[in-house]
Write a protein that holds these residues in place. Structure first.
Motif, PDB file in Angstrom:
ATOM      1  N   ASN A 139       0.673  -1.092  -0.122  1.00 55.35           N
ATOM      2  CA  ASN A 139      -0.568  -0.032  -0.137  1.00 55.35           C
ATOM      3  C   ASN A 139       1.023   1.371   0.049  1.00 55.35           C
ATOM      4  O   ASN A 139       0.019   2.485   0.078  1.00 55.35           O
ATOM      5  CB  ASN A 139      -0.771   0.190   1.064  1.00 55.35           C
ATOM      6  CG  ASN A 139      -2.478   0.756   1.346  1.00 55.35           C
ATOM      7  OD1 ASN A 139      -3.432   0.558  -0.188  1.00 55.35           O
ATOM      8  ND2 ASN A 139      -2.494   1.935   1.746  1.00 55.35           N
ATOM      9  N   ASN A 154      -4.710   3.586  -6.345  1.00 62.22           N
ATOM     10  CA  ASN A 154      -5.347   4.480  -5.780  1.00 62.22           C
ATOM     11  C   ASN A 154      -6.198   5.544  -7.116  1.00 62.22           C
ATOM     12  O   ASN A 154      -7.399   6.252  -6.583  1.00 62.22           O
ATOM     13  CB  ASN A 154      -4.466   5.425  -4.579  1.00 62.22           C
ATOM     14  CG  ASN A 154      -5.168   4.361  -3.490  1.00 62.22           C
ATOM     15  OD1 ASN A 154      -5.718   4.936  -3.318  1.00 62.22           O
ATOM     16  ND2 ASN A 154      -3.397   3.817  -2.926  1.00 62.22           N
ATOM     17  N   GLU A 155      -4.942   5.749  -8.167  1.00 62.73           N
ATOM     18  CA  GLU A 155      -5.646   7.046  -8.629  1.00 62.73           C
ATOM     19  C   GLU A 155      -7.116   6.168  -9.686  1.00 62.73           C
ATOM     20  O   GLU A 155      -7.966   6.501  -9.971  1.00 62.73           O
ATOM     21  CB  GLU A 155      -4.698   6.649 -10.040  1.00 62.73           C
ATOM     22  CG  GLU A 155      -5.804   7.356 -11.196  1.00 62.73           C
ATOM     23  CD  GLU A 155      -4.682   8.106 -12.356  1.00 62.73           C
ATOM     24  OE1 GLU A 155      -4.844   8.627 -13.279  1.00 62.73           O
ATOM     25  OE2 GLU A 155      -3.106   8.066 -11.703  1.00 62.73           O
ATOM     26  N   VAL A 157      -9.142   4.303  -7.791  1.00 60.43           N
ATOM     27  CA  VAL A 157     -10.360   4.576  -6.542  1.00 60.43           C
ATOM     28  C   VAL A 157     -11.223   5.670  -6.778  1.00 60.43           C
ATOM     29  O   VAL A 157     -11.561   5.925  -7.173  1.00 60.43           O
ATOM     30  CB  VAL A 157      -9.212   4.809  -5.184  1.00 60.43           C
ATOM     31  CG1 VAL A 157     -10.235   5.145  -4.184  1.00 60.43           C
ATOM     32  CG2 VAL A 157      -8.928   2.889  -5.243  1.00 60.43           C
ATOM     33  N   PRO A 184      -1.897   7.863  -0.526  1.00 63.65           N
ATOM     34  CA  PRO A 184      -3.179   7.586  -1.395  1.00 63.65           C
ATOM     35  C   PRO A 184      -4.020   8.248  -1.642  1.00 63.65           C
ATOM     36  O   PRO A 184      -4.731   9.070  -2.628  1.00 63.65           O
ATOM     37  CB  PRO A 184      -3.150   6.622  -0.032  1.00 63.65           C
ATOM     38  CG  PRO A 184      -2.276   5.939   0.426  1.00 63.65           C
ATOM     39  CD  PRO A 184      -1.254   7.393   0.485  1.00 63.65           C
ATOM     40  N   GLN A 187      -2.756  10.831  -5.295  1.00 63.47           N
ATOM     41  CA  GLN A 187      -3.589  10.141  -5.795  1.00 63.47           C
ATOM     42  C   GLN A 187      -4.922   9.487  -6.625  1.00 63.47           C
ATOM     43  O   GLN A 187      -4.908   9.503  -7.779  1.00 63.47           O
ATOM     44  CB  GLN A 187      -2.775   8.136  -5.881  1.00 63.47           C
ATOM     45  CG  GLN A 187      -1.628   7.520  -6.066  1.00 63.47           C
ATOM     46  CD  GLN A 187      -0.047   6.798  -6.395  1.00 63.47           C
ATOM     47  OE1 GLN A 187      -1.345   5.771  -5.170  1.00 63.47           O
ATOM     48  NE2 GLN A 187       0.751   6.280  -6.001  1.00 63.47           N
ATOM     49  N   ARG A 188      -5.729   9.509  -5.263  1.00 60.63           N
ATOM     50  CA  ARG A 188      -6.927   9.649  -5.401  1.00 60.63           C
ATOM     51  C   ARG A 188      -7.295  10.392  -5.765  1.00 60.63           C
ATOM     52  O   ARG A 188      -8.294  10.709  -6.451  1.00 60.63           O
ATOM     53  CB  ARG A 188      -7.838   8.879  -4.386  1.00 60.63           C
ATOM     54  CG  ARG A 188      -7.684   7.404  -3.547  1.00 60.63           C
ATOM     55  CD  ARG A 188      -7.902   7.913  -2.131  1.00 60.63           C
ATOM     56  NE  ARG A 188      -7.718   6.605  -1.845  1.00 60.63           N
ATOM     57  CZ  ARG A 188      -7.707   5.766  -0.552  1.00 60.63           C
ATOM     58  NH1 ARG A 188      -8.710   6.873   0.328  1.00 60.63           N
ATOM     59  NH2 ARG A 188      -6.775   5.138   0.139  1.00 60.63           N
ATOM     60  N   THR A 241     -11.520   9.381   2.574  1.00 61.94           N
ATOM     61  CA  THR A 241     -11.808   7.931   3.356  1.00 61.94           C
ATOM     62  C   THR A 241     -14.169   7.797   3.670  1.00 61.94           C
ATOM     63  O   THR A 241     -14.189   9.019   3.472  1.00 61.94           O
ATOM     64  CB  THR A 241     -11.521   8.517   4.502  1.00 61.94           C
ATOM     65  OG1 THR A 241     -12.014   9.191   5.779  1.00 61.94           O
ATOM     66  CG2 THR A 241      -9.821   8.888   4.470  1.00 61.94           C
ATOM     67  N   CYS A 268     -13.640   6.525   0.204  1.00 63.85           N
ATOM     68  CA  CYS A 268     -13.399   5.896  -0.628  1.00 63.85           C
ATOM     69  C   CYS A 268     -12.415   5.031  -0.957  1.00 63.85           C
ATOM     70  O   CYS A 268     -11.357   4.553  -0.980  1.00 63.85           O
ATOM     71  CB  CYS A 268     -12.383   7.173  -2.006  1.00 63.85           C
ATOM     72  SG  CYS A 268     -13.465   8.113  -2.659  1.00 63.85           S
ATOM     73  N   ASP A 269     -12.871   4.250   0.875  1.00 66.75           N
ATOM     74  CA  ASP A 269     -11.452   2.987   1.228  1.00 66.75           C
ATOM     75  C   ASP A 269     -12.527   2.025   1.542  1.00 66.75           C
ATOM     76  O   ASP A 269     -12.263   0.863   2.368  1.00 66.75           O
ATOM     77  CB  ASP A 269     -10.283   3.798   2.208  1.00 66.75           C
ATOM     78  CG  ASP A 269     -11.471   4.389   3.391  1.00 66.75           C
ATOM     79  OD1 ASP A 269     -12.473   4.896   3.846  1.00 66.75           O
ATOM     80  OD2 ASP A 269     -10.859   4.757   4.196  1.00 66.75           O
ATOM     81  N   LEU A 286     -11.231  -1.541  -1.287  1.00 70.37           N
ATOM     82  CA  LEU A 286      -9.705  -1.681  -1.512  1.00 70.37           C
ATOM     83  C   LEU A 286      -9.337  -2.764  -1.771  1.00 70.37           C
ATOM     84  O   LEU A 286      -7.652  -3.228  -1.870  1.00 70.37           O
ATOM     85  CB  LEU A 286      -8.977  -0.433  -1.098  1.00 70.37           C
ATOM     86  CG  LEU A 286      -9.082   0.312  -0.890  1.00 70.37           C
ATOM     87  CD1 LEU A 286      -8.220   1.191   0.359  1.00 70.37           C
ATOM     88  CD2 LEU A 286      -9.263   1.578  -2.084  1.00 70.37           C
TER      89      LEU A 286
END
Length: 348
Positions: A139, A154-155, A157, A184, A187-188, A241, A268-269, A286
């Motif tokens: 991760n 993560n992108e 995501v 992360p 990237q998100r 999150t 998002c997680d 994830l």
């Protein structure tokens, strides 16, 4: 070692086992020599593992976050399948404690180490690799070529989350997060921006910095949303999150707004800590268990192949989990009436 540090053997022993009994300056000097020589004490750890142990260690950043629980669960299952034992430690988001756990596993002469950090673990990774211990980082993309890595995309995501809102007809999206801090998160954010850009004209994005990725600053974020005139206000919130997303849902409801009627919200997680609200939260799964399984497989390969092992990166793809906070409540079918055999109805 004692001679290099200019102290007695007994002082070195006390630094290793009872540092509180030694002057801080001496402790610092001895530890500098230990680091320089790459020495790893093992007297207190022989009971955990021998030189040819089948035990591996896993250090995770935060076992309160169910992503890391899932990683540990997947790692445990695959370790058992590989005939290995798994020891799990939690650093509780403390870098110094994380390094201490890595030292413990080094002392125990484990076969290999799995590390799931939140920020750059360069110091710990360098120490483990210098001693030749197999290591897989989970991760976090260290950019190193001397260890294997397991990542979630993560992108993707962020892209999945924003595209979901756009496909629901939402046109004014808000990305709510601690902006530009953790890898992360960055990237998100890239994925969210890409989805909005791909949607073209008519879809806009507002970015709101909450200073933290948990729900502690949700009220401030919602106040900023409500300060915008209703006709220009975001009609969808993508929170970095689930904890933040769930807190935003609560704040919006307390302000008299409907979720998802006025504003759709998602996280998002896939964090189970945020699943207790009145409105089930849409999120991105994830696939933590899959990450844990992949990490143990890579570690087992390196243990078996030794110096001939070729390090590589495995990227696990996330998946969208749609719930009420974005898509609304799915109507429950009403009771159906079944005509009993042999019965009649009027007019038939």
């Amino acid at each position: 070692m004692a001679a290099r540090a200019g102290v007695s053997v007994g002082t070195v022993s006390n630094v290793l086992n009872h540092p509180g009994q030694v002057r801080p300056a001496t402790v610092e000097k001895v530890r500098a020599v230990i680091e320089e020589l790459g020495f790893t004490p093992n007297a207190n750890a022989r009971s955990l593992a021998g030189a040819d142990s089948r035990t591996i260690g896993l250090v995770v950043v935060d076992l309160r976050n169910t992503l890391f629980v899932d990683i540990a669960r997947g790692a445990q299952r695959e370790a058992a399948a590989e005939g290995m034992n798994l020891l799990v430690t939690n650093s509780d988001s403390d870098d110094s404690l994380q390094d201490a756990h890595l030292e413990l596993f080094e002392s125990a002469r484990v076969s290999g180490v799995l590390l799931a950090p939140l920020s750059d673990p360069a110091v710990g990774v360098q120490r483990v690799r210098r001693h030749g211990t197999p290591l897989v980082v989970i991760n976090y993309d260290t950019g190193r070529e001397d260890c294997c890595t397991v990542l979630v995309d993560n992108e993707r995501v962020g892209h999945l989350a924003a595209r979901h809102m756009i496909e629901l007809g939402r046109r004014r999206l808000a990305w709510v997060s601690e902006l530009g801090a953790l890898q992360p998160v960055q990237q998100r954010q890239v994925g969210v921006r890409r989805a909005v850009r791909e949607a073209g004209r008519g879809v806009g994005l507002t970015e709101i910095d909450t200073q933290h990725v948990d729900g502690s600053h949700a009220r401030t974020a919602v106040e900023r949303l409500l300060a915008v005139p209703a006709r220009h206000r975001p009609d969808a919130v993508v929170a970095v999150t689930d904890l933040l997303g769930a807190s935003i849902v609560q704040e919006l409801q307390e302000a008299g707004l409907s979720v998802p009627g006025d504003i759709a919200v998602m996280g998002c997680d896939h964090d189970a800590r945020a699943w207790g609200g009145a409105i089930p939260l849409t999120t991105v799964r994830l696939e933590g268990e899959e990450m844990g399984v992949a990490a143990v497989r890579l570690l087992a390969e390196e243990v078996a192949e030794g110096g001939g092992h070729v390090h590589r990166t495995v990227v696990v793809q996330p998946s969208l989990l749609v719930r009420e906070s974005s898509a609304g409540r799915v109507p429950v079918p009403g009771p159906t009436t079944t005509r009993a055999l042999g019965s009649t109805r009027r007019g038939v």
